[in-house]
Enzyme design. Structure first.
Site, PDB file in Angstrom:
ATOM      1  N   CYS A 136      39.609  17.100  38.754  1.00  0.00           N
ATOM      2  CA  CYS A 136      38.771  18.287  38.912  1.00  0.00           C
ATOM      3  C   CYS A 136      38.755  18.741  40.363  1.00  0.00           C
ATOM      4  O   CYS A 136      38.221  19.803  40.684  1.00  0.00           O
ATOM      5  CB  CYS A 136      37.347  17.964  38.470  1.00  0.00           C
ATOM      6  SG  CYS A 136      36.713  16.482  39.259  1.00  0.00           S
ATOM      7  N   CYS A 179      30.402 -15.399   6.864  1.00  0.00           N
ATOM      8  CA  CYS A 179      31.127 -15.347   8.129  1.00  0.00           C
ATOM      9  C   CYS A 179      31.721 -16.715   8.444  1.00  0.00           C
ATOM     10  O   CYS A 179      31.280 -17.726   7.914  1.00  0.00           O
ATOM     11  CB  CYS A 179      30.189 -14.902   9.243  1.00  0.00           C
ATOM     12  SG  CYS A 179      31.000 -14.731  10.824  1.00  0.00           S
ATOM     13  N   HIS A 220      21.499 -11.814  -0.469  1.00  0.00           N
ATOM     14  CA  HIS A 220      20.376 -11.755  -1.392  1.00  0.00           C
ATOM     15  C   HIS A 220      20.826 -11.494  -2.820  1.00  0.00           C
ATOM     16  O   HIS A 220      20.078 -10.955  -3.618  1.00  0.00           O
ATOM     17  CB  HIS A 220      19.364 -10.705  -0.942  1.00  0.00           C
ATOM     18  CG  HIS A 220      19.978  -9.372  -0.679  1.00  0.00           C
ATOM     19  ND1 HIS A 220      20.463  -8.577  -1.675  1.00  0.00           N
ATOM     20  CD2 HIS A 220      20.216  -8.712   0.478  1.00  0.00           C
ATOM     21  CE1 HIS A 220      20.940  -7.467  -1.149  1.00  0.00           C
ATOM     22  NE2 HIS A 220      20.828  -7.524   0.155  1.00  0.00           N
ATOM     23  N   CYS A 250     -17.701  -2.256  -0.767  1.00  0.00           N
ATOM     24  CA  CYS A 250     -18.992  -1.600  -0.930  1.00  0.00           C
ATOM     25  C   CYS A 250     -19.012  -0.929  -2.293  1.00  0.00           C
ATOM     26  O   CYS A 250     -18.077  -0.231  -2.644  1.00  0.00           O
ATOM     27  CB  CYS A 250     -19.189  -0.564   0.181  1.00  0.00           C
ATOM     28  SG  CYS A 250     -20.488   0.628  -0.188  1.00  0.00           S
ATOM     29  N   CYS A 259     -18.748   3.160  -1.468  1.00  0.00           N
ATOM     30  CA  CYS A 259     -17.599   3.793  -0.807  1.00  0.00           C
ATOM     31  C   CYS A 259     -16.330   2.936  -0.897  1.00  0.00           C
ATOM     32  O   CYS A 259     -15.272   3.353  -0.436  1.00  0.00           O
ATOM     33  CB  CYS A 259     -17.918   4.096   0.652  1.00  0.00           C
ATOM     34  SG  CYS A 259     -18.018   2.638   1.691  1.00  0.00           S
ATOM     35  N   CYS A 285     -28.827 -13.025   5.205  1.00  0.00           N
ATOM     36  CA  CYS A 285     -29.502 -12.614   3.998  1.00  0.00           C
ATOM     37  C   CYS A 285     -28.622 -11.740   3.129  1.00  0.00           C
ATOM     38  O   CYS A 285     -27.592 -11.269   3.552  1.00  0.00           O
ATOM     39  CB  CYS A 285     -30.831 -11.923   4.310  1.00  0.00           C
ATOM     40  SG  CYS A 285     -30.713 -10.154   4.495  1.00  0.00           S
ATOM     41  N   CYS A 305     -21.873   5.859   5.033  1.00  0.00           N
ATOM     42  CA  CYS A 305     -22.245   5.453   3.686  1.00  0.00           C
ATOM     43  C   CYS A 305     -23.685   4.943   3.638  1.00  0.00           C
ATOM     44  O   CYS A 305     -24.499   5.433   2.870  1.00  0.00           O
ATOM     45  CB  CYS A 305     -21.261   4.394   3.180  1.00  0.00           C
ATOM     46  SG  CYS A 305     -21.679   3.732   1.569  1.00  0.00           S
TER      47      CYS A 305
END
Lengths: 519, 153
Positions: A141, A239, A254, A286, A289, A299, A308
């Protein structure tokens, strides 16, 4: 491994030699230095070492270089750009040579060095020193750089990685390519040249469509799959490093399970299993929800998180304000409240069932591989001493271990298969479980015999033990029987258990008399 | 000056920077380290940085010119490609560096970056977001910062 031994197995019609590839590995001795395509055995892949790869690469470079009448270095640039496909280079080049040249930075002219002072001297664009012409280089170039600066430029590009394969003129606005001839001529050290050539080799494997590196640890071989390979058939590759893998997805071999199932199964294992099991073991949803809640106080009065804020009893999951006691057994409510949780738990229990067996066979296979190495390096020697046998007379022991290793792999993946086999396909499930059970029982007997019964013959009593011949017959028998079971299992799974679809339950009754008894 | 092994390229670049400075840019080497330059860039006209004088430091590493110079703004500036430590996101300072580039070209590029901020390739996420969602307001902030921190006082 003796091929005749396999061929003598005439009771089961083996449709091609894929089984051979699968069950018997390491049959190709390390001494075959040439890439040896084992077409004779129906194998659809070729193991390549570094020299083989380089030879192939040089061959395609030579082919392009001849047809296009360009230098080898130019051909290299073109091939690398078009992923090492000779066809693509031809197509693009003959369609529009100028476009291709522009894209890869190949000039079709040679420009004189710019900035040549009087007396044939030029200033290097990097160090700004003035040099005689013969010490100044450009890649056609005309941008002048001195030998030392080129060397430094090349060296830093090579140390930056495989990007050095697309090295351009140092001038920012210039796209002229610096090809491998320039590198060879101007690189500062042999080390740089070696690294460059290694990148080039890797590019050939990594960017071409037909070759992949063996994913085995520290393995330097690559595997080429013949065009049109795979598809419905197996992608399994053994291999020379003794690692076996699926060429298509690069996971462990597999067979008989497809790549898609393997990928879903493996991602399930990593994403979900641990967290999900943890969540189910320690939380309840829950009742309003459905968010999972972990109880962190003493408790039973629970308040769900905002927004919620539902308040309920941890024990019965009933609304706290309509709640007095829940000590009295209420069958209907109990069934209702726990239904969702039970469904989810059932799912996890099912998954755990398959995962445990999948994982157990995986680790059992790893141990078997280690054991086989011990057999080969130590135990065979001992047996030669204690039982007075020749080495070839003891091959049946390594045969047995190879069989175990191959079968553990298959068995492991059939558990992923089983997990995804729809539950409403009762007949298929029954056939599958029958075949799997049969194969598993056979394998356990073989594994136990190879592992435990061999030990007594390792002790040196001064003379050979009597039972050795019986041991030999038994181990050979178990090896053969197990192989047959697994061949049957593999074939059935690869056909999608289609025997069931075609012939219905009665047929199963005939072919697999125990199926109904087991199911 | 204890810089006996200074490559000729650096000496030449320095001489030229001092004798023919680029418009709106000054760069002079430190007295005790000829690889360390004190740089000043004037905010380009028609930009939010107009009227500001921005101080930068520029260091030529040992590998220079095979490796890019290290440049950093010392003056606080509100710009999507410059973070609060003054680090600059500019391709030629990273992977697009070429040994054929020079201190002069680097500083000219930085000056151009002030004229044309590129919020699509941000270094400072917040400023870039500001620039993209409300450019007028972001430009006002940049002008404000220029007044506050780069007034050259």
């Amino acid at each position: 491994m003796d091929e005749n031994d396999l061929n003598s197995d005439d009771e089961i019609a083996i449709d091609d030699d894929c089984y051979y590839d699968f069950f018997i590995k390491g049959d190709d001795p390390m001494d075959s230095e040439d890439a040896k395509s084992r077409e004779g055995s129906g194998q659809k892949y070729t193991i390549l070492n570094q020299a083989d790869i380089r030879k192939r690469q040089e061959d395609v470079i030579a082919a392009i270089s001849t047809v296009l009448s360009v230098s080898g270095a130019t051909a290299t640039i073109l091939l690398r750009h078009f992923n090492w496909s000779v066809g693509k280079v031809h197509e693009a080049w003959f369609a529009d040579e100028d476009v291709v040249r522009k894209r890869v930075g190949l000039l079709n002219y040679e420009k004189q060095l710019s900035d040549v002072n009087a007396g044939d001297r030029a200033t290097c664009g990097i160090c700004f020193d003035v040099y005689p012409r013969y010490r100044i280089f450009s890649v056609g170039c005309g941008h002048p750089f001195c030998r030392e600066c080129w060397g430094g430029y090349i060296s830093s590009a090579i140390n930056d990685g495989p990007g050095c394969l697309t090295l351009r003129c140092p001038d920012v606005s210039c796209s002229a390519a610096a090809d491998r001839d320039i590198i060879d001529m101007l690189a500062l050290s042999d080390d740089d040249k070696k690294k460059y050539s290694q990148y080039l080799l890797r590019s050939y494997v990594e960017e071409s469509k037909q070759i992949k590196w063996c994913p085995g640890p520290d393995c330097e071989y690559a595997v080429e799959f013949d065009a049109g390979g795979g598809g419905d058939d197996s992608w399994d590759v053994s291999c020379r490093c003794s690692y076996s893998f699926c060429w298509n997805c690069l996971e462990d071999s597999h067979r008989p399970v497809d790549c898609q199932t393997v990928s879903s199964w493996l991602s399930k294992n990593t994403d979900e299993s641990e967290t999900k099991i943890w969540i189910l073991a320690r939380t309840k949803p829950c009742p309003r929800c459905q968010k999972s809640i972990e109880k962190n106080g003493g408790c039973m009065h629970m308040t769900c998180n905002p927004p919620c804020r539902y308040e309920f009893c941890w024990i019965c999951l009933g609304d706290w304000y309509n709640h007095e006691t829940c000590n009295r057994y209420n069958e209907a409510a109990d069934v209702e409240a726990d239904k969702n949780r039970e469904d989810a738990e059932k799912h996890v229990t099912k998954y755990t069932h398959y995962f445990d067996r999948w994982a157990a066979n995986h680790s059992s296979r790893q141990k078997a591989i280690a054991e086989m190495q011990r057999v080969q390096s130590v135990q065979i020697r001992k047996l030669i001493e204690t039982q007075g046998k020749a080495e070839y007379e003891l091959l049946f022991i390594t045969d047995a271990w190879e069989q175990i290793i191959g079968c553990r792999q298959v068995l492991k993946w059939t558990y992923a298969y089983g997990y995804y086999l729809p539950e409403n396909e009762h007949t298929k499930r029954r056939l599958f479980e029958f075949l799997q059970g049969e194969a598993e029982t056979g394998l356990e007997r073989l594994h136990e015999c190879a592992e435990l019964e061999l030990n007594q013959f390792l002790v040196d009593y001064g003379s050979p033990l009597e039972g050795f011949k019986e041991f030999e017959v038994k181990l050979k028998g178990l090896t053969m029987v197990t192989r047959k079971y697994f061949e049957k299992l593999v074939r059935a799974l690869e056909n999608g258990l289609s025997e069931v679809q075609v012939s219905g339950t009665e047929e199963i009754g005939q072919n697999f008399p125990m199926a109904s008894a087991e199911g | 000056m204890a810089n006996s092994n200074l490559p000729r390229r650096i000496i030449k670049e320095t001489q030229r920077l001092l004798s023919e400075p680029a418009p709106g840019i000054s760069a002079s080497p430190s007295e005790d380290n000829m690889r360390y330059f004190n740089v000043m860039i004037l905010g380009p006209t028609q930009s939010p940085y107009e009227g500001g004088v921005f101080k930068l430091e520029l260091f030529l590493p040992e590998e220079y010119p095979m490796a890019a110079p290290k440049v950093r703004f010392l003056t606080k500036i509100y710009h999507p490609n410059i973070d609060k430590l003054g680090r600059i996101c500019l391709d030629i300072l990273k992977d697009k560096w070429s040994p054929a580039l020079q201190i002069r070209t680097v500083l000219l590029s930085i000056q151009a970056l002030l004229s044309a901020p590129n919020p699509d390739d941000p270094l400072s996420e917040n400023i870039a977001k500001h620039w993209k969602t409300n450019e007028a307001e972001a430009v006002e902030t940049a002008k404000e910062w220029t007044r506050l921190y780069a007034s050259g006082a």
